[in-house]
Design an enzyme around this catalytic site. Sequence first.
Site, mmCIF file in Angstrom:
data_model
loop_
_atom_site.group_PDB
_atom_site.id
_atom_site.type_symbol
_atom_site.label_atom_id
_atom_site.label_comp_id
_atom_site.label_asym_id
_atom_site.label_seq_id
_atom_site.Cartn_x
_atom_site.Cartn_y
_atom_site.Cartn_z
ATOM 1 N N LYS A 35 56.326 13.083 0.743
ATOM 2 C CA LYS A 35 55.598 14.346 0.851
ATOM 3 C C LYS A 35 56.414 15.488 0.258
ATOM 4 C CE LYS A 35 53.311 14.828 4.662
ATOM 5 N NZ LYS A 35 52.983 15.112 6.074
ATOM 6 N N THR A 122 49.083 24.002 17.597
ATOM 7 C CA THR A 122 48.269 24.152 18.806
ATOM 8 C C THR A 122 48.815 23.214 19.872
ATOM 9 O OG1 THR A 122 46.349 24.650 17.439
ATOM 10 C CG2 THR A 122 45.933 24.073 19.734
ATOM 11 N N GLU A 152 48.078 29.612 14.793
ATOM 12 C CA GLU A 152 47.329 29.680 13.531
ATOM 13 C C GLU A 152 45.842 29.672 13.829
ATOM 14 O OE1 GLU A 152 45.378 27.126 12.264
ATOM 15 O OE2 GLU A 152 45.849 25.526 13.678
ATOM 16 N N GLU A 156 39.659 24.974 7.569
ATOM 17 C CA GLU A 156 39.797 24.145 6.380
ATOM 18 C C GLU A 156 38.784 24.590 5.335
ATOM 19 O OE1 GLU A 156 40.474 19.988 6.568
ATOM 20 O OE2 GLU A 156 41.192 20.058 8.643
ATOM 21 N N LEU A 257 25.773 28.655 14.629
ATOM 22 C CA LEU A 257 24.581 28.338 15.414
ATOM 23 C C LEU A 257 23.665 27.437 14.588
ATOM 24 C CD1 LEU A 257 23.904 29.279 18.307
ATOM 25 C CD2 LEU A 257 22.342 30.950 17.335
ATOM 26 N N ALA A 259 22.272 23.764 14.000
ATOM 27 C CA ALA A 259 22.087 22.440 14.596
ATOM 28 C C ALA A 259 22.266 21.370 13.533
ATOM 29 C CB ALA A 259 20.706 22.334 15.226
ATOM 30 N N CYS A 267 40.884 19.230 14.477
ATOM 31 C CA CYS A 267 41.212 20.307 15.419
ATOM 32 C C CYS A 267 40.259 20.378 16.605
ATOM 33 C CB CYS A 267 41.250 21.652 14.688
ATOM 34 S SG CYS A 267 42.667 21.841 13.591
ATOM 35 N N ARG A 337 39.138 12.988 9.406
ATOM 36 C CA ARG A 337 39.474 12.717 10.806
ATOM 37 C C ARG A 337 38.284 13.059 11.698
ATOM 38 N NH1 ARG A 337 44.815 16.234 11.399
ATOM 39 N NH2 ARG A 337 43.551 17.556 10.034
#
Length: 440
Positions: A35, A122, A152, A156, A257, A259, A267, A337
């Site tokens: 990385k 987080t 933070e 994304e 809002l 659907a 996250c 994810r």
Amino acid sequence: MRCTVFGTGYLGATHAACMAELGHEVLGVDIDPGKVAKLSGGEVPFYEPGLAQVLERNIAAGRLHFTTSYPDAAAFADLHFLGVGTPQKKGEYGADLRHVHSVIDTLAPLLDRPAVIVGKSTVPVGTAAELGARARELAPAADDVEVAWNPEFLREGFAVEDTLRPDRLVLGIDPQRPGRAEELLRELYATLIDDDVPFLLTDLPTAELVKVSANAFLATKISFINAISEVCEATGADVTQLADALGYDARIGRRFLNAGLGFGGGCLPKDIRAFMARAGELGADQALTFLREVDSINMRRRTKMVELATRACGGSLLGANIAVLGAAFKPESDDVRDSPALNVAGMMQLHGAVVSVFDPKALDNSRRLFPTLNYATSVAEACDNADAVLVATEWDEFKALRPGDLAATVRSKVLIDGRNCLDPAEWAAAGWTYRGLGRS
């Protein structure tokens, strides 16, 4: 200023590059040599609009470097950011803090002069205080090491904008141990503060709770409208028109809002689950029991999507050709994810369907997670001879589709709009069977 950023994943790499963009000298630190090599060469190992340009620009300017060396990082600066991942524990709701503890246990013994460690990850409330005690215990500088928290708020697809033009800056400090954190962070973020970005100073627990509370609220809003969509499906009402009407109420607003298939990603799902787990540990579990239903509603939408596809294919998916447009959990991301799109594709394959998936950016990540699915290189290829087309991620490319684009490609004109992002009347008028979540 000089600072380090530990962890060069989505959060860390973005923060490091953007702090360099603000004019600071930044050293990104990661235990993964591959990385580090990619980032040092100007290559972002994930998709995030605009980040590659920021990375390349600041590497070329000499403000941004990457390393695997903790001793080099400790010598480089006295301001250290913590941006490693806090994934959900396997088989549990709680957050896995191994990476966070590893950074402290490795860095702190190298701190022989006053230093400030600022968490951005987080974490469950109470973590910062524990890390502070641990760092002071291990560091030669002892009480001259301060731990603060600066959560933070990245989305994304908008991470660069959210870092360089945030809607607020939150800094949590230990009021019993006043140190240099506020002074250093105000200097680091001076450009943003001069642009009238609010700077909110809190205690450590409040700062830790801000991000997870924000995510819990957003998840609740999304699941609320999805719960209402279930009622709409039972009554013939249209949830999109209903949401438009609700959105005019300033107390509610129209954003988030929408659907559809619901939320996913790295996250929101794991953060609300970790929030529930931590509340239980603190004896406040009753306060967050509603989040269990929020999570349940969200997961139900995926099953509903499969049910819609099954009915549209005559009651069985066995042998049906299904095109799934979208694999990332949201547009402008390659993150798969906990992706609702991939989850639905996998479930339909288990029901006997032949599933072909296309996504503009997330195919490589999808193959690693679901190698048995078929992957197409275009919308047309995915939809070739399809018995049903499912829109599962609202990429602009999919939102721009018109009935005539696919009419000669598919076997059956069946469209299932999992994001309610297409016009039902237009598709129905062109002879398509249109099905949307929460729409008649």
